[in-house]
Design a protein around this motif. Structure first.
Motif, PDB file in Angstrom:
ATOM      1  N   LEU A 234      -8.561  -0.591  18.341  1.00  0.00           N
ATOM      2  CA  LEU A 234      -7.799  -1.468  17.370  1.00  0.00           C
ATOM      3  C   LEU A 234      -7.578  -0.690  15.979  1.00  0.00           C
ATOM      4  O   LEU A 234      -6.666  -1.112  15.231  1.00  0.00           O
ATOM      5  CB  LEU A 234      -9.193  -2.639  17.317  1.00  0.00           C
ATOM      6  CG  LEU A 234      -9.395  -3.853  17.857  1.00  0.00           C
ATOM      7  CD1 LEU A 234     -10.398  -3.966  17.629  1.00  0.00           C
ATOM      8  CD2 LEU A 234      -8.190  -4.998  17.833  1.00  0.00           C
ATOM      9  N   ASN A 235      -8.504  -0.072  15.758  1.00  0.00           N
ATOM     10  CA  ASN A 235      -8.368   0.516  14.496  1.00  0.00           C
ATOM     11  C   ASN A 235      -6.747   1.436  14.592  1.00  0.00           C
ATOM     12  O   ASN A 235      -6.035   1.758  13.655  1.00  0.00           O
ATOM     13  CB  ASN A 235      -9.255   1.693  14.506  1.00  0.00           C
ATOM     14  CG  ASN A 235     -10.775   1.086  14.393  1.00  0.00           C
ATOM     15  OD1 ASN A 235     -11.026  -0.036  13.661  1.00  0.00           O
ATOM     16  ND2 ASN A 235     -11.812   1.793  14.623  1.00  0.00           N
ATOM     17  N   ALA A 236      -6.917   2.517  16.092  1.00  0.00           N
ATOM     18  CA  ALA A 236      -4.830   2.912  15.782  1.00  0.00           C
ATOM     19  C   ALA A 236      -3.854   1.513  15.543  1.00  0.00           C
ATOM     20  O   ALA A 236      -3.310   2.228  15.439  1.00  0.00           O
ATOM     21  CB  ALA A 236      -5.117   3.659  17.811  1.00  0.00           C
ATOM     22  N   LEU A 237      -4.522   1.057  16.254  1.00  0.00           N
ATOM     23  CA  LEU A 237      -2.608  -0.693  15.856  1.00  0.00           C
ATOM     24  C   LEU A 237      -2.922  -0.904  14.293  1.00  0.00           C
ATOM     25  O   LEU A 237      -1.724  -0.424  14.127  1.00  0.00           O
ATOM     26  CB  LEU A 237      -2.892  -1.595  17.074  1.00  0.00           C
ATOM     27  CG  LEU A 237      -3.576  -2.247  18.279  1.00  0.00           C
ATOM     28  CD1 LEU A 237      -3.693  -3.353  19.034  1.00  0.00           C
ATOM     29  CD2 LEU A 237      -1.721  -1.532  18.279  1.00  0.00           C
ATOM     30  N   ALA A 238      -3.611  -0.757  13.631  1.00  0.00           N
ATOM     31  CA  ALA A 238      -4.331  -0.803  12.312  1.00  0.00           C
ATOM     32  C   ALA A 238      -3.310   0.138  11.472  1.00  0.00           C
ATOM     33  O   ALA A 238      -2.887   0.169  10.767  1.00  0.00           O
ATOM     34  CB  ALA A 238      -5.836  -1.568  12.213  1.00  0.00           C
ATOM     35  N   VAL A 239      -3.373   1.497  11.610  1.00  0.00           N
ATOM     36  CA  VAL A 239      -3.511   2.644  11.407  1.00  0.00           C
ATOM     37  C   VAL A 239      -1.491   2.395  11.430  1.00  0.00           C
ATOM     38  O   VAL A 239      -0.782   3.086  10.790  1.00  0.00           O
ATOM     39  CB  VAL A 239      -3.550   3.664  12.040  1.00  0.00           C
ATOM     40  CG1 VAL A 239      -2.084   4.855  11.153  1.00  0.00           C
ATOM     41  CG2 VAL A 239      -5.229   3.762  11.486  1.00  0.00           C
ATOM     42  N   LEU A 240      -1.079   2.013  12.969  1.00  0.00           N
ATOM     43  CA  LEU A 240       0.144   2.406  13.878  1.00  0.00           C
ATOM     44  C   LEU A 240       0.945   1.207  12.308  1.00  0.00           C
ATOM     45  O   LEU A 240       2.087   0.923  12.346  1.00  0.00           O
ATOM     46  CB  LEU A 240       0.064   2.164  14.266  1.00  0.00           C
ATOM     47  CG  LEU A 240       0.034   2.993  15.343  1.00  0.00           C
ATOM     48  CD1 LEU A 240      -0.832   2.916  17.457  1.00  0.00           C
ATOM     49  CD2 LEU A 240       1.338   4.157  15.630  1.00  0.00           C
ATOM     50  N   THR A 241       0.262   0.194  12.399  1.00  0.00           N
ATOM     51  CA  THR A 241       0.977  -1.417  11.610  1.00  0.00           C
ATOM     52  C   THR A 241       1.605  -0.948  10.464  1.00  0.00           C
ATOM     53  O   THR A 241       1.703  -1.907   9.335  1.00  0.00           O
ATOM     54  CB  THR A 241       0.659  -2.561  11.864  1.00  0.00           C
ATOM     55  OG1 THR A 241      -0.152  -2.613  12.037  1.00  0.00           O
ATOM     56  CG2 THR A 241       1.261  -2.289  13.993  1.00  0.00           C
TER      57      THR A 241
END
Length: 463
Positions: A234-241
């Motif tokens: 979830l945290n990685a998706l927040a960073v990527l987007t």
């Protein structure tokens, strides 16, 4: 020196258009095999918007969000704007520069007490003739660098889409594994209650009771690591987007099934893959820029011709500035030839030649790596699908065996160790099946990325 004739100007322009020192760039022809070693279906590859083939609206929305404002993509776009601006700076060197001067001066001789005023207004122009193509090579290098930056934006888009898809699919995998672990925990809680009742009735020993308690806690211990990985995704998706974590969690936190992977993929030939890969286009353009920079360094060995001119008015009073006799003009030509630079100019040519050689080696290495990435992705996808097919069959058998073992233990026909082994096998196979489904999806994403897919030329140009 005042030159009244302007015949030298078109002559210099003609000379400037004829000579460009340094090597002319030739597109490299890397060694590329005629076909893939790994089993592959050769045909039209539907690479543009490949993630839509998963038929997952949440995945489509996440990638669309990332492409609108992901930090990595914004950085690549800023580099492109910089490169294009530098191209404009290089091109401006071919044009004359024009400036305006306005002067007012008062001077007084020592002891005379007499002051004299002078006024002048004029326009000054200078133009360095590109006799040996140094400026043209500089523009060539800047244009190649800008093209490399544009390919870099495309590569950033490809990498971003692939990374968002990989992270999203891993999140769905962890959700599936977490659901399996929780279902298994609930089943073991029921089994532990059954063991407790049978122990109270004197039908089983204390050993069965403590074994059941140990198995139950082991199942409970499997859940926290899965929750940790889920949070990391979830945290990685927040960073990527580039979006807040709470917004991403609202989109994907609810458990959902792993999207089905497309059954087949048409694959282009290796030569077409080389043309499709944006990182290889970027590396090739960097090689072109390095080649042009050799010409820039070589041109410094040759004479440079600079024309300067001015036109204006000068007088001792402001009232006289508009008189015909106040008009002034001049045109000067200066030829500068390097004689002794301590070897600096030739060493600079050697430096640029070495940089060009490095760029060529880097390009050839990138080609080899790109081909290897496709081969590895093909093998990984084929083997993962074989493994997944076996695990699906094993999962059906393991679940049936667990159900039969539970019935037989409740009837007192088998001991707890047999039931425990059956339950462990079922959990292990189901968890492996879920992981294999995620591996299959990730392998497919990696294959799409290694093929350079994701965007058509029109989509890339419009972003």
């Amino acid at each position: 020196m005042r030159i009244r004739s302007l015949a030298l100007v078109p002559l210099c322009g003609l000379l400037a258009a004829c000579i460009s020192v340094g090597p002319d760039y030739q597109t490299p022809d890397p060694a590329v095999p005629p076909s893939w070693n790994a089993p592959a279906t050769i045909g039209p590859a539907a690479l543009a918007g490949w993630w839509r083939q998963f038929n997952d609206p949440a995945l489509n929305a996440l990638i669309a969000t990332a492409l609108e404002g992901a930090p990595d993509l914004l950085s690549a776009q800023a580099k492109l704007r910089e490169a294009r601006a530098r191209t404009g700076v290089a091109a401006a060197a071919r044009l004359p520069s024009v400036g305006n001067t306005i002067n007012a001066r008062r001077s007084e001789s020592a002891g005379s007490g007499v002051a004299a005023d002078s006024y002048s207004i004029g326009f000054d122009a200078s133009w360095e003739i590109d006799l040996f193509g140094g400026t043209r090579r500089s523009i060539e290098a800047a244009e190649a660098t800008a093209a490399a930056a544009e390919a870099g934006v495309h590569d950033a888009q490809v990498s971003l889409a692939a990374e968002v898809a990989r992270t999203y699919l891993d999140l769905r995998t962890q959700q599936t594994r977490l659901m399996i672990a929780r279902d298994n925990l609930a089943s073991l809680v029921a089994s532990d209650e059954l063991v407790g009742w049978r122990h109270q009735a004197g039908l089983v020993t204390e050993l069965d009771k403590v074994q059941s308690a140990s198995t139950l806690e082991q199942a409970r211990a499997r859940i926290p690591p899965l929750e940790t990985t889920l949070e990391a995704d979830l945290n990685a998706l927040a960073v990527l987007t580039g979006r807040p974590r709470a917004e991403i969690a609202a989109r994907v936190a609810a458990p959902a099934a792993m999207p089905a992977t497309p059954p087949a993929l048409g694959l282009s030939l290796p030569t077409e893959t080389i043309r499709q890969r944006a990182d290889l286009r970027s590396a090739e353009r960097r090689l072109a820029a390095a080649t042009a920079n050799i010409g820039v360094a070589t041109a410094a060995l040759y004479p440079s011709l600079k024309l300067t001119g001015s036109i204006g008015v000068a007088a001792l009073s402001t009232d006289s500035l508009l008189r015909p006799e106040a008009a002034t003009s001049s045109l000067l030509a200066g030829l500068t030839t390097p004689i002794f630079e301590g070897g600096r100019l030739r060493r600079n040519i050697e430096i640029q030649s070495a940089l060009q050689e490095q760029a060529l080696i880097a390009y050839e290495k990138s080609v080899a790596q790109a081909l290897a990435e496709v081969e590895n992705a093909l093998v990984a996808l084929a083997n993962t699908r074989r493994r997944l097919a076996s695990l699906r069959s094993a999962a059906e058998s393991a679940q049936l065996a667990e159900k039969l073992a539970s019935y037989r233990y409740a009837a007192g026909l088998i001991d707890y160790s047999t039931l425990q082994d059956t339950q462990r096998t079922a959990l292990s196979v189901l968890d492996a099946q879920a992981s294999a489904q995620g591996d299959e999806a990730s392998a497919l994403v990696q294959l799409y990325k290694s093929l350079g897919g994701g965007f058509s030329a029109d989509e890339t140009a419009s972003r």
